[in-house]
Design a protein around this motif. Structure first.
Motif, PDB file in Angstrom:
ATOM      1  N   VAL A 190       0.668  -1.176  -0.332  1.00 38.50           N
ATOM      2  CA  VAL A 190      -0.475  -0.098  -0.110  1.00 38.50           C
ATOM      3  C   VAL A 190       0.933   1.657  -0.074  1.00 38.50           C
ATOM      4  CG1 VAL A 190      -0.327  -0.407   3.004  1.00 38.50           C
ATOM      5  CG2 VAL A 190      -1.542   1.232   1.077  1.00 38.50           C
ATOM      6  N   PRO A 191       0.623   2.198  -1.099  1.00 40.14           N
ATOM      7  CA  PRO A 191       0.139   1.476  -2.467  1.00 40.14           C
ATOM      8  C   PRO A 191       1.323   1.161  -3.482  1.00 40.14           C
ATOM      9  CG  PRO A 191       1.113   3.342  -2.371  1.00 40.14           C
ATOM     10  CD  PRO A 191       1.313   3.275  -1.399  1.00 40.14           C
ATOM     11  N   ALA A 192       0.548   0.332  -4.204  1.00 40.59           N
ATOM     12  CA  ALA A 192       1.232  -0.307  -5.211  1.00 40.59           C
ATOM     13  C   ALA A 192       0.996  -0.054  -5.894  1.00 40.59           C
ATOM     14  CB  ALA A 192      -0.072  -2.061  -5.215  1.00 40.59           C
ATOM     15  N   THR A 193       2.187   0.584  -6.785  1.00 43.13           N
ATOM     16  CA  THR A 193       2.179   1.172  -8.174  1.00 43.13           C
ATOM     17  C   THR A 193       2.112   0.210  -9.383  1.00 43.13           C
ATOM     18  OG1 THR A 193       4.427   0.891  -8.267  1.00 43.13           O
ATOM     19  CG2 THR A 193       3.660   3.137  -7.488  1.00 43.13           C
ATOM     20  N   TYR A 204      -4.041   2.539 -14.800  1.00 49.27           N
ATOM     21  CA  TYR A 204      -5.208   1.902 -13.532  1.00 49.27           C
ATOM     22  C   TYR A 204      -5.766   1.126 -15.166  1.00 49.27           C
ATOM     23  CZ  TYR A 204      -7.899  -0.991 -11.585  1.00 49.27           C
ATOM     24  OH  TYR A 204      -8.639  -2.159 -10.412  1.00 49.27           O
ATOM     25  N   GLU A 205      -6.410   1.799 -16.293  1.00 50.43           N
ATOM     26  CA  GLU A 205      -7.049   1.420 -17.092  1.00 50.43           C
ATOM     27  C   GLU A 205      -6.630   0.520 -18.407  1.00 50.43           C
ATOM     28  OE1 GLU A 205     -10.044   4.960 -18.229  1.00 50.43           O
ATOM     29  OE2 GLU A 205     -11.256   4.084 -16.019  1.00 50.43           O
ATOM     30  N   ILE A 264      -7.339  -4.822  -3.144  1.00 46.97           N
ATOM     31  CA  ILE A 264      -7.825  -3.860  -2.505  1.00 46.97           C
ATOM     32  C   ILE A 264      -8.852  -3.218  -3.720  1.00 46.97           C
ATOM     33  CG2 ILE A 264      -8.751  -1.906  -1.313  1.00 46.97           C
ATOM     34  CD1 ILE A 264      -7.168  -3.703   0.899  1.00 46.97           C
ATOM     35  N   GLU A 265      -9.838  -2.557  -4.466  1.00 50.98           N
ATOM     36  CA  GLU A 265      -9.339  -2.451  -5.976  1.00 50.98           C
ATOM     37  C   GLU A 265      -9.824  -0.120  -5.752  1.00 50.98           C
ATOM     38  OE1 GLU A 265     -12.787  -2.640  -8.486  1.00 50.98           O
ATOM     39  OE2 GLU A 265     -12.274  -4.625  -8.726  1.00 50.98           O
ATOM     40  N   PRO A 266      -8.690   0.321  -6.355  1.00 51.05           N
ATOM     41  CA  PRO A 266      -8.700   1.609  -6.102  1.00 51.05           C
ATOM     42  C   PRO A 266     -10.216   2.070  -6.060  1.00 51.05           C
ATOM     43  CG  PRO A 266      -7.871   1.316  -8.050  1.00 51.05           C
ATOM     44  CD  PRO A 266      -7.788  -0.272  -7.024  1.00 51.05           C
ATOM     45  N   THR A 267     -10.627   2.834  -5.675  1.00 49.85           N
ATOM     46  CA  THR A 267     -12.671   4.285  -6.019  1.00 49.85           C
ATOM     47  C   THR A 267     -11.522   5.460  -7.032  1.00 49.85           C
ATOM     48  OG1 THR A 267     -11.526   5.964  -4.339  1.00 49.85           O
ATOM     49  CG2 THR A 267     -12.616   3.883  -3.580  1.00 49.85           C
ATOM     50  N   LEU A 326      -6.392   5.358  -4.473  1.00 46.00           N
ATOM     51  CA  LEU A 326      -6.275   4.445  -2.990  1.00 46.00           C
ATOM     52  C   LEU A 326      -7.433   4.253  -2.396  1.00 46.00           C
ATOM     53  CD1 LEU A 326      -3.894   3.246  -1.899  1.00 46.00           C
ATOM     54  CD2 LEU A 326      -3.605   4.560  -0.425  1.00 46.00           C
ATOM     55  N   GLU A 327      -7.774   2.997  -1.975  1.00 45.25           N
ATOM     56  CA  GLU A 327      -9.027   3.230  -0.923  1.00 45.25           C
ATOM     57  C   GLU A 327      -9.028   3.583   0.256  1.00 45.25           C
ATOM     58  OE1 GLU A 327     -12.337   2.946  -0.525  1.00 45.25           O
ATOM     59  OE2 GLU A 327     -12.770   0.745  -1.215  1.00 45.25           O
ATOM     60  N   ASP A 328      -9.933   3.545   1.045  1.00 43.84           N
ATOM     61  CA  ASP A 328     -10.040   4.620   2.312  1.00 43.84           C
ATOM     62  C   ASP A 328      -8.594   3.981   3.212  1.00 43.84           C
ATOM     63  OD1 ASP A 328     -11.447   6.352   3.718  1.00 43.84           O
ATOM     64  OD2 ASP A 328     -11.632   4.878   5.051  1.00 43.84           O
ATOM     65  N   VAL A 329      -8.311   4.743   4.364  1.00 38.77           N
ATOM     66  CA  VAL A 329      -7.239   3.749   4.705  1.00 38.77           C
ATOM     67  C   VAL A 329      -8.398   2.588   6.078  1.00 38.77           C
ATOM     68  CG1 VAL A 329      -5.909   4.059   7.062  1.00 38.77           C
ATOM     69  CG2 VAL A 329      -5.301   5.258   4.681  1.00 38.77           C
ATOM     70  N   ASP A 330      -9.202   3.104   6.430  1.00 40.06           N
ATOM     71  CA  ASP A 330     -10.187   2.248   7.438  1.00 40.06           C
ATOM     72  C   ASP A 330     -11.162   1.239   6.627  1.00 40.06           C
ATOM     73  OD1 ASP A 330      -9.674   4.049   9.367  1.00 40.06           O
ATOM     74  OD2 ASP A 330     -12.053   5.183   8.892  1.00 40.06           O
ATOM     75  N   ILE A 331     -10.907   1.534   5.078  1.00 42.12           N
ATOM     76  CA  ILE A 331     -11.680  -0.046   4.721  1.00 42.12           C
ATOM     77  C   ILE A 331     -10.775  -1.083   4.401  1.00 42.12           C
ATOM     78  CG2 ILE A 331     -12.153  -0.221   2.740  1.00 42.12           C
ATOM     79  CD1 ILE A 331     -14.027   2.260   2.398  1.00 42.12           C
ATOM     80  N   ILE A 332      -9.112  -0.605   4.883  1.00 45.10           N
ATOM     81  CA  ILE A 332      -8.072  -1.285   3.476  1.00 45.10           C
ATOM     82  C   ILE A 332      -7.950  -1.906   5.296  1.00 45.10           C
ATOM     83  CG2 ILE A 332      -5.913  -1.286   3.576  1.00 45.10           C
ATOM     84  CD1 ILE A 332      -6.194   1.348   1.625  1.00 45.10           C
TER      85      ILE A 332
END
Length: 408
Positions: free
Chosen positions: A87-90, A128-129, A148-151, A165-171
């Motif tokens: 986290v994060p993964a490039t 990303y796409e 964990i998919e990005p938002t 990056l997905e929300d920290v709390d969700i990660i």
């Protein structure tokens, strides 16, 4: 809680690297033992001292620096980890890992571990796409890596789109759920990160605003499978017709549907996002040919309702199956094995779960079931009367066998 769990956090060189500090802090508050490995580029965004202070462990950023202990560091970390989180993964890290390149401490350690690896990408939307990045992600998912998919949102570059990056709390919750909801095999969950879509309950086919055609399905079987799948670490999407049941805790996504057409459209939309489809819903074969937008009034004559065939949802999914695992259900009142066996080949199923509705304890609304599982080779596995949650675990065990046989 994450007491006594060892998590290795890998930080790569993206602008979201600063958010990894918050992740490490939250893990520590939950009782985890954290080791941080940073790439050279990550050190340009956040200094190692920050992670060292938050984790209370030395941070590794140089593969050739003098070791802090007399161990082969990447091998020892790979062995002691209960889970890895990148986290994060490039795009660069994902590409290297997918290509088997181990040219720094992070990629080397990830390559050496047998622990679950969770990857949280963050990058520009166009990156990303990009088909190359998506191919790399798909390749790693097939190898058992978890994403964990990005938002979507406003990115650091000013673009708006998917890649944040997905929300920290969700990660943190994602990793926490792995340890707390797992069906344990040692410290690991055998479905950790697997994406499973489960259908449940009846469908409703409207005649007019008041009346409809439906069936007696309670949804209990599908909900029981969903609950057990969550416990075993799966990421579960539950697609359900109307029931009186509470949605199991830990479900990633719940989608309510009414008609067979709703179910078909939902499954087609969600199909590519999942690894396994378990089709336990009782789907109406027919629907009224015409719908009256006003209540049909009673008259002295008989009411004749013409019915049209609905799409065979399982058959349609079987045509686009690819490498998905498809599980079907056959609730029958006669010729159970013959009827179920025909469906396996016709609908391209990996196996089917058959039950005789005429048997006590095997019908709708019951908390128990009596099933036979028939696989694509014609093998038949018979079971006594069991609680539906026990049947759910039998089905998951059989799915795990299919996965393991494919990986041989």
């Amino acid at each position: 809680m994450l007491d006594n769990k060892t998590i290795v956090v890998g930080v790569t060189g993206g602008i979201a690297a600063y958010k990894a500090c918050d992740v490490v802090s939250k893990f520590k508050k939950l009782g985890a033992n954290i080791h941080v490995i940073m790439t050279e580029s990550a050190c340009e965004f956040v200094r190692p001292m920050s992670f060292q202070t938050l984790s209370n462990n030395f941070v590794i950023s140089d593969m050739f620096e003098e070791p802090k202990t007399w161990e082969v560091e990447h091998i020892e970390l790979a062995k002691k980890a209960d889970a890895f989180l990148i986290v994060p993964a490039t795009a660069n890290f994902i590409g290297k890992l997918a290509s088997g390149i181990a040219d720094d401490m992070l990629t080397t350690t990830v390559m050496a571990t047998k622990s679950p690896v969770i990857i949280a990408p963050a990058m520009n939307t166009n990156m990303y796409e990009n088909k190359i990045v998506q191919d790399n992600i798909n390749k790693l998912e097939k190898y058992g890596y978890n994403f964990i998919e990005p938002t979507s949102g406003l990115l650091a570059c000013g673009d708006i789109g998917k890649g944040k990056l997905e929300d920290v709390d969700i990660i943190v919750e994602y990793v926490d759920n792995f340890f707390n909801n797992s069906y344990k095999a040692g410290n690991k969950s055998d479905f950790f990160g697997k994406k499973i879509i489960i259908t449940a309950g009846p469908t409703i086919e409207s005649i007019d605003p008041v009346r409809y055609i439906t069936n007696r399905s309670s949804g209990k079987m599908g909900y029981a499978i969903a609950e057990e799948a969550v416990k075993r670490g799966a990421i579960v999407t539950l697609v359900s017709g109307k029931t009186n049941l509470k949605v199991p805790e830990g479900i990633e996504k719940f989608i309510g549907i009414e008609s067979a057409e709703d179910l078909y459209n939902t499954l087609v939309e969600e199909f590519d996002k999942n690894d396994v489809v378990i089709q336990s819903a009782a789907v109406a074969d027919y629907r009224p040919k015409s719908y009256s937008d006003k209540k049909i009034k009673k008259s002295d004559d008989d009411l004749v309702i013409k019915l049209s065939r609905n799409k065979d949802v399982a058959y349609e999914l079987g045509k686009i199956k690819g490498d998905k695992i498809l599980v079907g259900f056959a609730a029958e009142t006669n010729d159970v094995l013959e009827n179920a066996s025909r469906k396996i080949k016709k609908k391209n199923l990996d196996f089917i779960v058959a039950n005789d509705l005429t048997k006590a304890g095997a019908g709708f609304n019951s908390d128990t079931n009596i099933v036979k599982i028939i696989d694509s080779k014609g093998n038949i596995f018979e079971y006594p009367k069991l609680l539906k949650k026990e049947v759910g675990n039998l089905i998951l065990d059989k799915i795990k066998e299919v996965i393991d046989n494919r990986n041989k």
